[in-house]
Write a protein that holds these residues in place. Structure first.
Motif, PDB file in Angstrom:
ATOM      1  N   LYS A  98       0.899  -1.109   0.072  1.00  0.00           N
ATOM      2  CA  LYS A  98       0.022  -0.069   0.026  1.00  0.00           C
ATOM      3  C   LYS A  98       0.778   1.119  -0.195  1.00  0.00           C
ATOM      4  N   ARG A  99       1.893   1.286   0.755  1.00  0.00           N
ATOM      5  CA  ARG A  99       2.840   2.658   0.762  1.00  0.00           C
ATOM      6  C   ARG A  99       3.465   2.653  -0.638  1.00  0.00           C
ATOM      7  N   LEU A 100       4.004   1.344  -1.266  1.00  0.00           N
ATOM      8  CA  LEU A 100       4.718   1.649  -2.497  1.00  0.00           C
ATOM      9  C   LEU A 100       3.539   1.933  -3.479  1.00  0.00           C
ATOM     10  N   GLY A 101       2.303   1.473  -3.457  1.00  0.00           N
ATOM     11  CA  GLY A 101       1.449   1.947  -4.210  1.00  0.00           C
ATOM     12  C   GLY A 101       1.205   3.207  -4.276  1.00  0.00           C
ATOM     13  N   ARG A 102       0.818   3.967  -3.107  1.00  0.00           N
ATOM     14  CA  ARG A 102       0.457   5.220  -2.939  1.00  0.00           C
ATOM     15  C   ARG A 102       1.686   6.055  -3.639  1.00  0.00           C
ATOM     16  N   TRP A 103       3.152   5.655  -3.354  1.00  0.00           N
ATOM     17  CA  TRP A 103       4.140   6.371  -3.732  1.00  0.00           C
ATOM     18  C   TRP A 103       3.968   6.463  -5.430  1.00  0.00           C
ATOM     19  N   LEU A 104       3.643   5.259  -5.920  1.00  0.00           N
ATOM     20  CA  LEU A 104       3.495   5.314  -7.377  1.00  0.00           C
ATOM     21  C   LEU A 104       2.654   6.285  -7.857  1.00  0.00           C
ATOM     22  N   LEU A 105       1.386   6.291  -7.134  1.00  0.00           N
ATOM     23  CA  LEU A 105       0.216   7.356  -7.683  1.00  0.00           C
ATOM     24  C   LEU A 105       0.652   8.753  -7.568  1.00  0.00           C
ATOM     25  N   ASP A 106       1.450   8.754  -6.614  1.00  0.00           N
ATOM     26  CA  ASP A 106       1.908  10.421  -6.325  1.00  0.00           C
ATOM     27  C   ASP A 106       3.024  10.800  -7.384  1.00  0.00           C
ATOM     28  N   GLN A 107       3.777   9.759  -7.929  1.00  0.00           N
ATOM     29  CA  GLN A 107       5.107  10.042  -8.980  1.00  0.00           C
ATOM     30  C   GLN A 107       4.479   9.749 -10.353  1.00  0.00           C
ATOM     31  N   GLY A 108       3.344   9.032 -10.559  1.00  0.00           N
ATOM     32  CA  GLY A 108       2.869   8.671 -11.877  1.00  0.00           C
ATOM     33  C   GLY A 108       2.057   9.642 -12.571  1.00  0.00           C
ATOM     34  N   PRO A 109       1.458   9.312 -13.677  1.00  0.00           N
ATOM     35  CA  PRO A 109       0.431  10.037 -14.387  1.00  0.00           C
ATOM     36  C   PRO A 109      -0.814  10.317 -13.530  1.00  0.00           C
ATOM     37  N   ALA A 110      -1.386  11.514 -13.952  1.00  0.00           N
ATOM     38  CA  ALA A 110      -2.476  12.149 -13.284  1.00  0.00           C
ATOM     39  C   ALA A 110      -3.644  11.246 -12.913  1.00  0.00           C
ATOM     40  N   GLU A 111      -4.162  10.475 -13.993  1.00  0.00           N
ATOM     41  CA  GLU A 111      -5.097   9.763 -13.937  1.00  0.00           C
ATOM     42  C   GLU A 111      -4.807   8.143 -13.714  1.00  0.00           C
ATOM     43  N   ALA A 112      -3.827   7.816 -12.995  1.00  0.00           N
ATOM     44  CA  ALA A 112      -3.356   6.480 -12.930  1.00  0.00           C
ATOM     45  C   ALA A 112      -4.109   5.842 -11.731  1.00  0.00           C
ATOM     46  N   GLY A 113      -4.200   4.696 -12.100  1.00  0.00           N
ATOM     47  CA  GLY A 113      -5.085   3.600 -10.817  1.00  0.00           C
ATOM     48  C   GLY A 113      -4.314   2.357 -10.750  1.00  0.00           C
ATOM     49  N   ILE A 114      -4.321   1.887  -9.414  1.00  0.00           N
ATOM     50  CA  ILE A 114      -3.746   0.574  -9.032  1.00  0.00           C
ATOM     51  C   ILE A 114      -4.615  -0.229  -8.360  1.00  0.00           C
ATOM     52  N   LYS A 115      -4.324  -1.574  -8.184  1.00  0.00           N
ATOM     53  CA  LYS A 115      -5.085  -2.556  -7.316  1.00  0.00           C
ATOM     54  C   LYS A 115      -4.014  -3.422  -6.769  1.00  0.00           C
ATOM     55  N   VAL A 116      -4.080  -3.686  -5.375  1.00  0.00           N
ATOM     56  CA  VAL A 116      -3.136  -4.396  -4.655  1.00  0.00           C
ATOM     57  C   VAL A 116      -3.421  -5.665  -4.222  1.00  0.00           C
ATOM     58  N   PHE A 117      -2.698  -6.835  -4.448  1.00  0.00           N
ATOM     59  CA  PHE A 117      -3.221  -8.088  -4.068  1.00  0.00           C
ATOM     60  C   PHE A 117      -2.330  -8.769  -3.273  1.00  0.00           C
ATOM     61  N   VAL A 118      -2.635  -9.663  -2.257  1.00  0.00           N
ATOM     62  CA  VAL A 118      -1.663 -10.416  -1.463  1.00  0.00           C
ATOM     63  C   VAL A 118      -2.449 -11.761  -1.214  1.00  0.00           C
ATOM     64  N   ASP A 119      -2.102 -12.384  -1.956  1.00  0.00           N
ATOM     65  CA  ASP A 119      -2.267 -13.940  -1.826  1.00  0.00           C
ATOM     66  C   ASP A 119      -3.680 -14.521  -1.996  1.00  0.00           C
ATOM     67  N   THR A 120      -4.714 -13.929  -1.383  1.00  0.00           N
ATOM     68  CA  THR A 120      -5.972 -14.458  -1.248  1.00  0.00           C
ATOM     69  C   THR A 120      -6.980 -14.150  -2.429  1.00  0.00           C
ATOM     70  N   ALA A 121      -6.432 -12.949  -3.266  1.00  0.00           N
ATOM     71  CA  ALA A 121      -7.382 -12.858  -4.420  1.00  0.00           C
ATOM     72  C   ALA A 121      -6.976 -13.969  -5.626  1.00  0.00           C
ATOM     73  N   PRO A 122      -7.700 -14.106  -6.610  1.00  0.00           N
ATOM     74  CA  PRO A 122      -7.579 -14.992  -7.619  1.00  0.00           C
ATOM     75  C   PRO A 122      -6.487 -14.418  -8.766  1.00  0.00           C
ATOM     76  N   VAL A 123      -5.113 -14.416  -8.112  1.00  0.00           N
ATOM     77  CA  VAL A 123      -4.069 -13.850  -8.995  1.00  0.00           C
ATOM     78  C   VAL A 123      -3.171 -15.084  -9.136  1.00  0.00           C
ATOM     79  N   MET A 124      -2.691 -15.336 -10.235  1.00  0.00           N
ATOM     80  CA  MET A 124      -1.729 -16.278 -10.482  1.00  0.00           C
ATOM     81  C   MET A 124      -0.172 -15.881  -9.977  1.00  0.00           C
ATOM     82  N   GLU A 125       0.055 -15.724  -8.870  1.00  0.00           N
ATOM     83  CA  GLU A 125       1.333 -14.785  -8.554  1.00  0.00           C
ATOM     84  C   GLU A 125       2.687 -15.594  -9.034  1.00  0.00           C
TER      85      GLU A 125
END
Length: 386
Positions: free
Chosen positions: A140-167
């Motif tokens: 979450k901290r890294l994601g918020r940093w990316l939003l602060d540094q990135g393009p104006a309308e950027a979006g992110i979603k963060v996943f840790v293990d329990t979502a249907p993601v093939m990590e």
């Protein structure tokens, strides 16, 4: 700037904008370099980036795994299979997947406790604080940093293990490591003691080069498995895996497999510990992964009621399986201990309200007596006898 932190259903998350459209390739490359540096400052041991559609083979491998029934009782793996097998379908607006590695390398060989029959063997990752919370906080901290540094309308979603993601396939595509013959991710730089976290973003960042396998002819992880849970290299039958049996499996464990559990009551580290690439493993930096649980006495664990169990394992992933499944595992370990002194520890659980616990107690006492379970039936309440 929309930010969504998710451990579950991504369908209910708010749609982001389309960040990255107006940035040049040079700007995006610079952002990636700064992101990598920031990830290191946050404590991540490695970072890699790939496109959401970088693992087209994942869907077929998942389908074969499910068709063979190798997922056992993990019905959630078959749910939303279109998302799990196709990361691009999970969030169509995403343009990049940022994969992060968080190490939890043990200080000593975790297999040493297997020679202590009166003690419980607990997987390394579960001996400290719950990694879900620790990794998510860092992401979450890294994601918020990316939003602060990135393009104006950027979006992110963060996943840790329990979502249907093939990590693991995504991490290999992002160059973090490769799925070894034990199906876990391993790295020439990190060994295989690390967690994975994912940040999906609408920012179209430059991709890294996918990693390839460096297992060669080594079979160390396959040959050490107590239950022979690998029908072939790079394939796992979870129904025989001790981690699955002690954590995910509900109800009694197959009697033919119980003796193979030894004193492992939560997870199994054998295949990870056997990997020769661990000679390159780096030390864990997060103090939260320092052992809080260790190798507790089986007698102590068997005496925990529900309140005591919750208090003993507050903040630990062990708490997730609940007292009944945990106690079932402890009783199997008692049965495998070869210590008749533990018979009296198991005996009170013959009348436990949970059938799997009562069955485990009967099995444990039978083994320690060296008798068939029928010879102990008189100690079991009539309404619990088969």
């Amino acid at each position: 700037m929309p930010i969504s932190i998710s451990d579950g259903d991504p369908g209910g998350l708010s749609p982001p904008g389309s960040g990255g459209d107006r940035w040049t390739a040079e700007q995006l490359a610079g952002l990636k370099d700064r992101l990598r540096q920031r990830a290191q400052e946050e404590g991540f041991a490695g970072m890699g980036i790939c496109a959401p559609d970088a693992v087209p083979e994942a869907a077929g491998r998942l389908a074969a795994f499910l068709a063979e029934g190798h997922h056992g009782q993990m019905g959630w793996m078959a749910e939303r299979v279109e998302w799990r097998g196709n990361p691009a379908a999970l969030w169509p607006e995403a343009r990049s997947v940022i994969m992060l590695a968080e190490v939890y390398t043990p200080q000593d060989d975790p297999r040493a406790v297997l020679a202590m029959p009166d003690r419980a063997a607990i997987s390394v990752y579960a001996q400290g604080k719950d990694y879900h919370d620790l990794v998510k906080r860092r992401l979450k901290r890294l994601g918020r940093w990316l939003l602060d540094q990135g393009p104006a309308e950027a979006g992110i979603k963060v996943f840790v293990d329990t979502a249907p993601v093939m990590e693991k396939p995504l991490a290999q595509a992002a160059g973090l490591g490769w799925q070894g013959k034990h199906t876990n991710l391993l790295s020439r730089d990190l060994g295989n003691w690390f967690f994975l976290g994912a940040i999906f973003t609408t920012i179209d960042l430059p991709n890294d080069t996918a990693e390839t396998s460096h297992c060669g002819t080594c079979r160390a992880c396959l040959d050490i498995c107590p239950t022979q849970a690998f029908p072939a290299p790079y394939r796992l039958d979870a129904r025989r895996c001790i981690s699955y049996l002690t954590i995910e499996h509900k109800g009694p464990v197959d009697p033919d497999l119980r003796a193979m559990l030894g004193n492992r009551i939560y997870g199994c580290d054998d295949c990870l510990a056997a990997c020769p690439w661990n000679k390159f493993a780096v030390a864990a930096q997060e103090i939260g992964y320092q052992p809080r649980v260790g190798a507790p006495e089986l007698a102590e664990l068997a005496g925990l009621d529900d309140t005591g169990f919750r208090a003993r394992f507050a903040g630990s992933p062990i708490k997730r399986i609940g007292r009944d499944r945990f106690l079932r595992n402890v009783l199997y370990a008692i049965g495998n201990s070869g210590l008749p002194s533990l018979i009296d520890v198991a005996r009170p659980h013959l009348s436990d309200p949970d059938p799997a616990v009562a069955d485990a107690a009967l099995w444990a006492i039978s083994r320690l007596h060296g008798l068939g379970s029928g010879e102990i039936r008189d100690t079991v309440p009539p309404d619990r006898r088969e």
